[in-house]
Design a protein around this motif. Structure first.
Motif, PDB file in Angstrom:
ATOM      1  N   TYR A  15      29.589  10.398  47.970  1.00 35.48           N
ATOM      2  CA  TYR A  15      28.237   9.826  47.832  1.00 35.48           C
ATOM      3  C   TYR A  15      27.195  10.755  48.461  1.00 35.48           C
ATOM      4  CZ  TYR A  15      24.408   6.477  48.600  1.00 35.48           C
ATOM      5  OH  TYR A  15      23.194   5.853  48.635  1.00 35.48           O
ATOM      6  N   LEU A  16      27.392  11.091  49.723  1.00 40.53           N
ATOM      7  CA  LEU A  16      26.481  12.033  50.372  1.00 40.53           C
ATOM      8  C   LEU A  16      26.816  13.470  49.984  1.00 40.53           C
ATOM      9  CD1 LEU A  16      24.319  12.876  52.448  1.00 40.53           C
ATOM     10  CD2 LEU A  16      26.106  12.735  54.214  1.00 40.53           C
ATOM     11  N   ASP A  35      37.699  18.744  48.639  1.00 38.77           N
ATOM     12  CA  ASP A  35      37.682  17.290  48.449  1.00 38.77           C
ATOM     13  C   ASP A  35      38.948  16.916  47.685  1.00 38.77           C
ATOM     14  OD1 ASP A  35      36.984  14.608  47.311  1.00 38.77           O
ATOM     15  OD2 ASP A  35      35.022  15.041  48.147  1.00 38.77           O
ATOM     16  N   VAL A  60      42.020  17.300  53.194  1.00 39.64           N
ATOM     17  CA  VAL A  60      41.464  18.008  54.348  1.00 39.64           C
ATOM     18  C   VAL A  60      42.527  18.207  55.434  1.00 39.64           C
ATOM     19  CG1 VAL A  60      40.614  15.949  55.564  1.00 39.64           C
ATOM     20  CG2 VAL A  60      39.374  18.122  55.788  1.00 39.64           C
ATOM     21  N   TYR A 147      37.798   2.999  62.233  1.00 41.06           N
ATOM     22  CA  TYR A 147      36.821   3.950  61.689  1.00 41.06           C
ATOM     23  C   TYR A 147      35.835   4.383  62.776  1.00 41.06           C
ATOM     24  CZ  TYR A 147      32.670   5.464  59.073  1.00 41.06           C
ATOM     25  OH  TYR A 147      31.581   6.171  58.617  1.00 41.06           O
ATOM     26  N   ARG A 184      27.734   4.464  45.547  1.00 39.52           N
ATOM     27  CA  ARG A 184      28.358   3.419  46.364  1.00 39.52           C
ATOM     28  C   ARG A 184      27.468   2.182  46.324  1.00 39.52           C
ATOM     29  NH1 ARG A 184      30.508   5.243  52.169  1.00 39.52           N
ATOM     30  NH2 ARG A 184      31.090   3.052  52.053  1.00 39.52           N
TER      31      ARG A 184
END
Ligand SMILES: NC(=O)c1ccc[n+]([C@@H]2O[C@H](COP(=O)([O-])OP(=O)(O)OC[C@H]3O[C@@H](n4cnc5c(N)ncnc54)[C@H](O)[C@@H]3O)[C@@H](O)[C@H]2O)c1
Length: 340
Positions: A15-16, A35, A60, A147, A184
């Protein structure tokens, strides 16, 4: 031949991340995106063939892929993550491995390869429920879920890698909003606009809770400032990055007003008592302005309007679709992996 170094955006299809990637390409930069494409490549539509973009589809946590991604890189924007509290609760061990354990190897590889800057996407969620009227970076953290705990711990890991030639910074981002091609609808301003558009009816629970927001275009502007500003001004630091602080009721009214302009049925708002999650907080982002002269400038109205405009262009139709909701998309993947 250009000798300009590249910029690595982990989570650069998100999204970002997709907005950051396009911003960097638009400003003439060479970009590497690492990604695993959890949500596909829709965010990168229109730039996938750009010769200045290298897309590495990898996890990652894959050290060999990371080592390859950091070659000739000047700066790293580290955005790859399981990206909200509820999704982080689906499998906390997985969340910790991606959202925290992956940091040290990435930082080691980036620094060893000669990168000069590492920007960590942290989150306001580290403050948890905090009734302080104006939360600043020195206020206590209150991480109640995996998170948020990982975000808080990641800041210390990132800071520990700082040297005179390897600048690091953690940016605690407010809840983001605005249209993105990797959309999103599970973040509150986007969600309310989506519901208003699709259902013409919004039920507001409570409504007086305050939530800080930031438009993803402002985050892109901030990242550009970080690339340009003298690193000694901010290296090793943590910054809050938020724009407007607004109540849920104000967001719902904005959604009603914006969608109501389209000539369709008026949007009806109804109010019900609040629910269990009544986080209400007001975050202060003055340090960014003091140190770097940066203040987010887009209004939430502009952010929400961008989503209504994308609807009018036919770029989305059903804001309830799983692809727009991280927890459902990730939950489906985990369930499929368990069966497989
Ligand atoms: N969206 C918000 O409101 C918000 C607020 C504060 C902080 N943040 C942080 O900003 C960052 C970007 O969030 P977003 O909203 O763009 O989320 P997003 O879910 O849209 O993007 C995350 C990206 O990371 C990728 N990714 C996930 N796990 C990966 C892995 N193991 N290996 C490689 N890639 C992986 C995904 O494919 C996705 O493209 C995240 O670190 C998030 O925690 C987001």
């Amino acid at each position: 031949m250009t000798t300009e170094k590249r910029i690595l955006v982990t989570g650069g299809a998100g999204y970002l991340g997709s907005a950051v990637t396009k911003m960097l390409l638009g400003r003439g930069r060479q970009v590497v995106v690492l990604d695993d494409l959890t949500y596909g490549t829709a965010g990168l539509d229109g730039v996938l063939d750009d010769p200045r973009l290298e897309l590495i589809r990898a996890d990652v946590r894959d050290r060999a892929a990371v080592r390859s991604a950091v070659q000739d890189v000047e700066a790293v924007f580290h955005l790859a993550a399981i990206a909200n509290d509820p999704s982080g609760d689906l499998d906390t061990a997985l969340t910790r491995s991606i959202n925290l354990d992956a940091y040290a190897p990435l930082l080691e590889e980036a620094r060893a390869a000669g990168a000069r800057l590492f920007v960590n996407a942290s989150s306001f969620s580290v403050y948890g429920v905090n009734v302080t009227p104006n939360i600043t970076e020195t206020d206590p953290l209150n991480c109640r879920r995996e998170y948020s705990r990982c975000k808080a711990e990641s800041e210390a890991v990132v800071r520990s890698f700082t040297t005179d030639t390897f600048a690091t910074v953690s940016i605690r981002l407010a809840t983001m909003c605005s249209w993105s091609p990797r959309m999103r609808f599970d973040v509150i301003a986007n969600q309310l606009l989506g519901i208003a558009q699709v259902e013409r009816k919004v039920v507001v629970h409570g409504g007086e809770q305050q939530r800080p927001h930031i438009d993803i275009r402002d985050v892109c502007d901030l990242f550009e400032v970080l690339l340009e500003a003298p690193r000694e001004k901010y290296s090793g630091e943590v910054f809050n990055a938020g724009g407007e602080n607004v109540t849920i009721r104000q967001l719902a009214e904005l959604a009603r007003d914006i969608v109501g302009q389209d000539g369709g049925e008026p949007v009806e708002l109804t109010y019900e008592p609040g629910r269990a999650d009544e986080r209400s907080y007001h975050v202060n982002s003055d340090k960014l302005e003091r140190v770097l002269g940066f203040r987010a400038k887009r209004t939430i109205r502009e952010s929400m309007q961008s989503i209504a405009d994308a609807y009018a262009r036919g770029e989305w139709s059903d804001s309830h679709a799983d692809e727009y909701h991280n927890i459902r998309h990730l939950g489906n993947r985990l369930a499929a992996a368990a069966v497989g």
